[in-house]
Design a protein around this motif. Sequence first.
Motif, PDB file in Angstrom:
ATOM      1  N   VAL A  30      -2.299 -15.298 -22.840  1.00 50.25           N
ATOM      2  CA  VAL A  30      -3.656 -15.660 -22.411  1.00 50.25           C
ATOM      3  C   VAL A  30      -4.237 -16.717 -23.345  1.00 50.25           C
ATOM      4  N   LEU A  31      -4.072 -16.528 -24.646  1.00 54.43           N
ATOM      5  CA  LEU A  31      -4.587 -17.505 -25.607  1.00 54.43           C
ATOM      6  C   LEU A  31      -3.898 -18.861 -25.454  1.00 54.43           C
ATOM      7  N   SER A  32      -2.615 -18.861 -25.170  1.00 57.91           N
ATOM      8  CA  SER A  32      -1.919 -20.147 -24.984  1.00 57.91           C
ATOM      9  C   SER A  32      -2.349 -20.819 -23.685  1.00 57.91           C
ATOM     10  N   ASN A  33      -2.646 -20.040 -22.650  1.00 63.39           N
ATOM     11  CA  ASN A  33      -3.166 -20.624 -21.417  1.00 63.39           C
ATOM     12  C   ASN A  33      -4.514 -21.304 -21.671  1.00 63.39           C
ATOM     13  N   ILE A  34      -5.376 -20.642 -22.424  1.00 52.55           N
ATOM     14  CA  ILE A  34      -6.673 -21.224 -22.761  1.00 52.55           C
ATOM     15  C   ILE A  34      -6.492 -22.472 -23.619  1.00 52.55           C
ATOM     16  N   TYR A  42       5.246 -26.061 -22.604  1.00 52.55           N
ATOM     17  CA  TYR A  42       4.401 -24.986 -22.091  1.00 52.55           C
ATOM     18  C   TYR A  42       5.080 -24.145 -21.009  1.00 52.55           C
ATOM     19  N   PRO A  43       5.677 -24.731 -19.960  1.00 55.15           N
ATOM     20  CA  PRO A  43       6.317 -23.877 -18.942  1.00 55.15           C
ATOM     21  C   PRO A  43       7.473 -23.046 -19.495  1.00 55.15           C
ATOM     22  N   VAL A  44       8.210 -23.594 -20.440  1.00 49.54           N
ATOM     23  CA  VAL A  44       9.321 -22.857 -21.049  1.00 49.54           C
ATOM     24  C   VAL A  44       8.775 -21.656 -21.829  1.00 49.54           C
ATOM     25  N   TYR A  45       7.693 -21.882 -22.569  1.00 46.65           N
ATOM     26  CA  TYR A  45       7.075 -20.800 -23.334  1.00 46.65           C
ATOM     27  C   TYR A  45       6.555 -19.700 -22.406  1.00 46.65           C
ATOM     28  N   VAL A  46       5.889 -20.102 -21.326  1.00 46.05           N
ATOM     29  CA  VAL A  46       5.329 -19.119 -20.389  1.00 46.05           C
ATOM     30  C   VAL A  46       6.448 -18.289 -19.758  1.00 46.05           C
ATOM     31  N   LEU A  80      -0.616 -13.588 -15.150  1.00 46.01           N
ATOM     32  CA  LEU A  80      -0.830 -14.322 -16.394  1.00 46.01           C
ATOM     33  C   LEU A  80       0.149 -15.486 -16.558  1.00 46.01           C
ATOM     34  N   MET A  81       1.264 -15.459 -15.832  1.00 53.05           N
ATOM     35  CA  MET A  81       2.201 -16.582 -15.859  1.00 53.05           C
ATOM     36  C   MET A  81       1.820 -17.667 -14.855  1.00 53.05           C
ATOM     37  N   SER A  82       0.971 -17.354 -13.902  1.00 53.63           N
ATOM     38  CA  SER A  82       0.667 -18.292 -12.823  1.00 53.63           C
ATOM     39  C   SER A  82       0.022 -19.610 -13.266  1.00 53.63           C
TER      40      SER A  82
END
Length: 89
Positions: A74-78, A44-48, A17-19
């Motif tokens: 998952v929701l933030s990735n979308i 975004y990368p810092v949050y992930v 999920l981090m990928s």
Amino acid sequence: MNRRRTPWWMDVIILVLMSPALVFPGLINNMPAEGTPQALVWLYPVYVLATGVCTWMVYPQRPAVAWILLALLVLSNIAMYILVNTPVS
């Protein structure tokens, strides 16, 4: 402190999920114009990374919180995919 380990399958789920953050250079190329969307792409990368680490740390004591963090990831990735790939009118 007697700390239980996170199971291997949870480590795999967290890493999978981090990928999407690995495509950060692609996000930069498709980044929207200046403003809030650009700041979100940069953060975004810092949050992930922070979400992955927090999920890994919290799972042994509070599995429900870990699953909630993963759902938010998952929701933030979308949301990031939509933000970067939706044309600006």
